[in-house]
Design a protein around this motif. Structure first.
Motif, PDB file in Angstrom:
ATOM      1  N   ARG A 218     -19.517 -50.929   2.245  1.00  0.00           N
ATOM      2  CA  ARG A 218     -19.252 -52.308   1.820  1.00  0.00           C
ATOM      3  C   ARG A 218     -20.153 -53.243   2.629  1.00  0.00           C
ATOM      4  NH1 ARG A 218     -13.226 -52.796   3.010  1.00  0.00           N
ATOM      5  NH2 ARG A 218     -13.642 -51.018   4.366  1.00  0.00           N
ATOM      6  N   ILE A 219     -20.964 -53.994   1.915  1.00  0.00           N
ATOM      7  CA  ILE A 219     -21.965 -54.842   2.548  1.00  0.00           C
ATOM      8  C   ILE A 219     -21.348 -56.143   3.048  1.00  0.00           C
ATOM      9  CG2 ILE A 219     -24.217 -55.919   2.291  1.00  0.00           C
ATOM     10  CD1 ILE A 219     -24.167 -52.868   1.915  1.00  0.00           C
ATOM     11  N   MET A 220     -21.529 -56.407   4.337  1.00  0.00           N
ATOM     12  CA  MET A 220     -21.043 -57.642   4.938  1.00  0.00           C
ATOM     13  C   MET A 220     -22.196 -58.628   5.159  1.00  0.00           C
ATOM     14  SD  MET A 220     -18.401 -55.928   7.672  1.00  0.00           S
ATOM     15  CE  MET A 220     -17.531 -57.460   8.042  1.00  0.00           C
ATOM     16  N   LYS A 221     -23.369 -58.074   5.435  1.00  0.00           N
ATOM     17  CA  LYS A 221     -24.551 -58.920   5.596  1.00  0.00           C
ATOM     18  C   LYS A 221     -25.801 -58.078   5.393  1.00  0.00           C
ATOM     19  CE  LYS A 221     -26.480 -62.627   8.418  1.00  0.00           C
ATOM     20  NZ  LYS A 221     -26.368 -63.422   9.647  1.00  0.00           N
ATOM     21  N   PHE A 222     -26.767 -58.630   4.664  1.00  0.00           N
ATOM     22  CA  PHE A 222     -28.042 -57.968   4.442  1.00  0.00           C
ATOM     23  C   PHE A 222     -29.143 -58.946   4.812  1.00  0.00           C
ATOM     24  CE2 PHE A 222     -31.717 -56.916   1.710  1.00  0.00           C
ATOM     25  CZ  PHE A 222     -31.932 -55.602   2.098  1.00  0.00           C
ATOM     26  N   GLY A 223     -29.747 -58.742   5.977  1.00  0.00           N
ATOM     27  CA  GLY A 223     -30.725 -59.713   6.448  1.00  0.00           C
ATOM     28  C   GLY A 223     -30.074 -61.064   6.643  1.00  0.00           C
ATOM     29  N   ASN A 224     -30.567 -62.070   5.917  1.00  0.00           N
ATOM     30  CA  ASN A 224     -30.003 -63.413   5.991  1.00  0.00           C
ATOM     31  C   ASN A 224     -28.997 -63.693   4.892  1.00  0.00           C
ATOM     32  OD1 ASN A 224     -31.575 -64.293   8.247  1.00  0.00           O
ATOM     33  ND2 ASN A 224     -33.348 -64.517   6.891  1.00  0.00           N
TER      34      ASN A 224
ATOM     35  N   ILE B  10     -21.370 -56.338  -6.773  1.00  0.00           N
ATOM     36  CA  ILE B  10     -20.754 -57.499  -6.127  1.00  0.00           C
ATOM     37  C   ILE B  10     -19.238 -57.425  -6.279  1.00  0.00           C
ATOM     38  CG2 ILE B  10     -20.636 -60.011  -6.056  1.00  0.00           C
ATOM     39  CD1 ILE B  10     -23.323 -58.773  -5.214  1.00  0.00           C
ATOM     40  N   LEU B  11     -18.532 -57.682  -5.177  1.00  0.00           N
ATOM     41  CA  LEU B  11     -17.071 -57.583  -5.173  1.00  0.00           C
ATOM     42  C   LEU B  11     -16.444 -58.898  -5.621  1.00  0.00           C
ATOM     43  CD1 LEU B  11     -16.668 -55.706  -1.780  1.00  0.00           C
ATOM     44  CD2 LEU B  11     -16.560 -54.737  -4.079  1.00  0.00           C
TER      45      LEU B  11
ATOM     46  N   HIS C 277      -9.215 -55.727  -7.383  1.00  0.00           N
ATOM     47  CA  HIS C 277      -9.925 -56.001  -6.133  1.00  0.00           C
ATOM     48  C   HIS C 277     -10.349 -57.466  -6.077  1.00  0.00           C
ATOM     49  CE1 HIS C 277     -13.220 -55.939  -3.186  1.00  0.00           C
ATOM     50  NE2 HIS C 277     -12.693 -54.836  -2.714  1.00  0.00           N
ATOM     51  N   GLU C 278     -10.828 -57.980  -7.182  1.00  0.00           N
ATOM     52  CA  GLU C 278     -11.251 -59.381  -7.232  1.00  0.00           C
ATOM     53  C   GLU C 278     -10.074 -60.322  -6.988  1.00  0.00           C
ATOM     54  OE1 GLU C 278     -13.397 -62.509 -10.374  1.00  0.00           O
ATOM     55  OE2 GLU C 278     -13.310 -60.352 -10.822  1.00  0.00           O
ATOM     56  N   ASP C 279      -8.916 -60.001  -7.597  1.00  0.00           N
ATOM     57  CA  ASP C 279      -7.734 -60.843  -7.413  1.00  0.00           C
ATOM     58  C   ASP C 279      -7.278 -60.841  -5.959  1.00  0.00           C
ATOM     59  OD1 ASP C 279      -7.725 -61.427 -10.110  1.00  0.00           O
ATOM     60  OD2 ASP C 279      -6.240 -59.899 -10.630  1.00  0.00           O
ATOM     61  N   ILE C 280      -7.237 -59.654  -5.353  1.00  0.00           N
ATOM     62  CA  ILE C 280      -6.790 -59.557  -3.969  1.00  0.00           C
ATOM     63  C   ILE C 280      -7.767 -60.252  -3.031  1.00  0.00           C
ATOM     64  CG2 ILE C 280      -6.467 -57.929  -2.054  1.00  0.00           C
ATOM     65  CD1 ILE C 280      -5.075 -56.060  -3.929  1.00  0.00           C
TER      66      ILE C 280
ATOM     67  N   LEU D 135     -12.960 -63.435   9.408  1.00  0.00           N
ATOM     68  CA  LEU D 135     -13.918 -64.297   8.740  1.00  0.00           C
ATOM     69  C   LEU D 135     -15.091 -63.565   8.091  1.00  0.00           C
ATOM     70  CD1 LEU D 135     -13.988 -67.319  11.174  1.00  0.00           C
ATOM     71  CD2 LEU D 135     -12.571 -66.933   9.149  1.00  0.00           C
ATOM     72  N   SER D 136     -15.356 -62.315   8.486  1.00  0.00           N
ATOM     73  CA  SER D 136     -16.424 -61.539   7.870  1.00  0.00           C
ATOM     74  C   SER D 136     -15.825 -60.625   6.807  1.00  0.00           C
ATOM     75  CB  SER D 136     -17.159 -60.709   8.941  1.00  0.00           C
ATOM     76  OG  SER D 136     -17.794 -61.555   9.873  1.00  0.00           O
ATOM     77  N   VAL D 137     -16.125 -60.923   5.569  1.00  0.00           N
ATOM     78  CA  VAL D 137     -15.553 -60.180   4.458  1.00  0.00           C
ATOM     79  C   VAL D 137     -16.669 -59.539   3.647  1.00  0.00           C
ATOM     80  CG1 VAL D 137     -14.136 -60.339   2.387  1.00  0.00           C
ATOM     81  CG2 VAL D 137     -13.611 -61.780   4.354  1.00  0.00           C
ATOM     82  N   PRO D 138     -16.565 -58.240   3.352  1.00  0.00           N
ATOM     83  CA  PRO D 138     -17.598 -57.592   2.533  1.00  0.00           C
ATOM     84  C   PRO D 138     -17.738 -58.293   1.184  1.00  0.00           C
ATOM     85  CG  PRO D 138     -16.183 -55.942   3.553  1.00  0.00           C
ATOM     86  CD  PRO D 138     -15.536 -57.280   3.790  1.00  0.00           C
ATOM     87  N   PHE D 139     -18.971 -58.421   0.702  1.00  0.00           N
ATOM     88  CA  PHE D 139     -19.203 -59.098  -0.567  1.00  0.00           C
ATOM     89  C   PHE D 139     -19.789 -58.177  -1.628  1.00  0.00           C
ATOM     90  CE2 PHE D 139     -23.058 -59.730   1.975  1.00  0.00           C
ATOM     91  CZ  PHE D 139     -24.056 -59.329   1.090  1.00  0.00           C
ATOM     92  N   ALA D 140     -20.131 -56.946  -1.250  1.00  0.00           N
ATOM     93  CA  ALA D 140     -20.705 -56.005  -2.209  1.00  0.00           C
ATOM     94  C   ALA D 140     -20.422 -54.587  -1.743  1.00  0.00           C
ATOM     95  CB  ALA D 140     -22.211 -56.211  -2.364  1.00  0.00           C
ATOM     96  N   ILE D 141     -20.502 -53.640  -2.676  1.00  0.00           N
ATOM     97  CA  ILE D 141     -20.287 -52.239  -2.357  1.00  0.00           C
ATOM     98  C   ILE D 141     -21.434 -51.421  -2.942  1.00  0.00           C
ATOM     99  CG2 ILE D 141     -18.888 -51.846  -4.424  1.00  0.00           C
ATOM    100  CD1 ILE D 141     -17.240 -49.838  -2.822  1.00  0.00           C
ATOM    101  N   VAL D 142     -21.865 -50.410  -2.220  1.00  0.00           N
ATOM    102  CA  VAL D 142     -22.929 -49.529  -2.702  1.00  0.00           C
ATOM    103  C   VAL D 142     -22.291 -48.537  -3.678  1.00  0.00           C
ATOM    104  CG1 VAL D 142     -24.703 -47.853  -2.069  1.00  0.00           C
ATOM    105  CG2 VAL D 142     -24.179 -49.752  -0.532  1.00  0.00           C
ATOM    106  N   ASP D 143     -22.539 -48.716  -4.969  1.00  0.00           N
ATOM    107  CA  ASP D 143     -21.908 -47.843  -5.964  1.00  0.00           C
ATOM    108  C   ASP D 143     -22.869 -46.808  -6.553  1.00  0.00           C
ATOM    109  OD1 ASP D 143     -23.433 -49.484  -7.531  1.00  0.00           O
ATOM    110  OD2 ASP D 143     -21.802 -50.181  -8.821  1.00  0.00           O
TER     111      ASP D 143
END
Length: 228
Positions: A166-172, A227-228, A73-76, A140-148
């Motif tokens: 998959r978290i794209m934005k949390f607050g700021n 974190i992805l 996933h990190e490589d892709i 341009l909006s890419v998820p950066f974390a996943i709720v595991d």
């Protein structure tokens, strides 16, 4: 054609990543089911003996597979981000080129540096016609974390967050460095106040509102972000 090929490749990579995330979510759900060991829980009891209530070989296999999937996933994701940068740069170049072409039609004067535009021989250059038909912003909006991990009855669960979101934005907080620390700080600074949360769930973008707050469990949300 080069532009569309790059866009098609990026979409294909996103589909591959989504397939990885689906398999990751399935494994996480198995590991985190009631009574399960979780992502990194102990496989031995308090006396140091192997737990008899779980299938230890299966758990180890799932954890090993999950580690492989995360690496893939990190490589892709890295390849996707590289393509996004090219697509975005091409869009900026296209907009700049449009300003220059408009000089003779009015009083608009544009300062244009030809060295900032890739040469036509570059394989990543997007022809003007195809670039004008592309909606680069959708990438341009890419998820950066996943709720595991998520605890029943926690603020996160009660406010609608789900395992595998998959978290794209949390607050700021969006993508960037030091995400875990920034996420924790954002929750702390907004304790008792609703925070806007944008997630990707089963291919759809969803906007939630979560309120970090004290409860009977640990933390202010009762969930864990990987974190992805």
């Amino acid at each position: 054609m080069v532009a569309m090929n790059l866009k098609a490749k990026t979409m294909s990579l996103m589909e591959q990543r989504e397939a990885l995330e689906t398999e990751m979510n399935d494994i996480i759900a198995r590991l985190c089911q009631p009574g399960g060991p979780g992502i990194s829980g102990n496989l031995v009891d308090q006396e140091g003996f192997p737990r008899s209530d779980i299938d230890i070989p299966a758990v180890r296999a799932d954890r090993h597979r999950l580690a492989e999937l995360r690496n893939n996933h990190e490589d892709i994701t890295e390849k996707i981000n590289e393509n996004l940068q090219v697509l975005h740069s091409a869009k900026v170049a296209r907009n700049s080129s449009s300003l220059v072409k408009g000089e003779g039609e009015g009083s608009i004067q544009a300062s244009y540096n030809s060295n900032s535009v890739p040469s036509a021989s570059s394989p990543d250059v997007l022809p003007e016609d195809s670039a004008s038909t592309m909606d680069v912003d959708v990438f341009l909006s890419v998820p950066f974390a996943i709720v595991d991990e998520i605890t029943d009855g926690s603020p996160a669960a009660e406010d609608g967050l789900q395992l595998g979101d998959r978290i794209m934005k949390f607050g700021n907080v969006g993508s960037g460095d030091g995400l875990l620390q920034r996420l924790a700080s954002e929750a702390q600074s907004n304790q008792g106040r609703p925070v806007s949360l944008v997630v990707m769930r089963q291919g759809s973008q969803i906007i939630l509102t979560v309120t970090p707050r004290s409860w009977q469990g640990r933390g202010l949300l009762g969930c864990h972000f990987q974190i992805l």
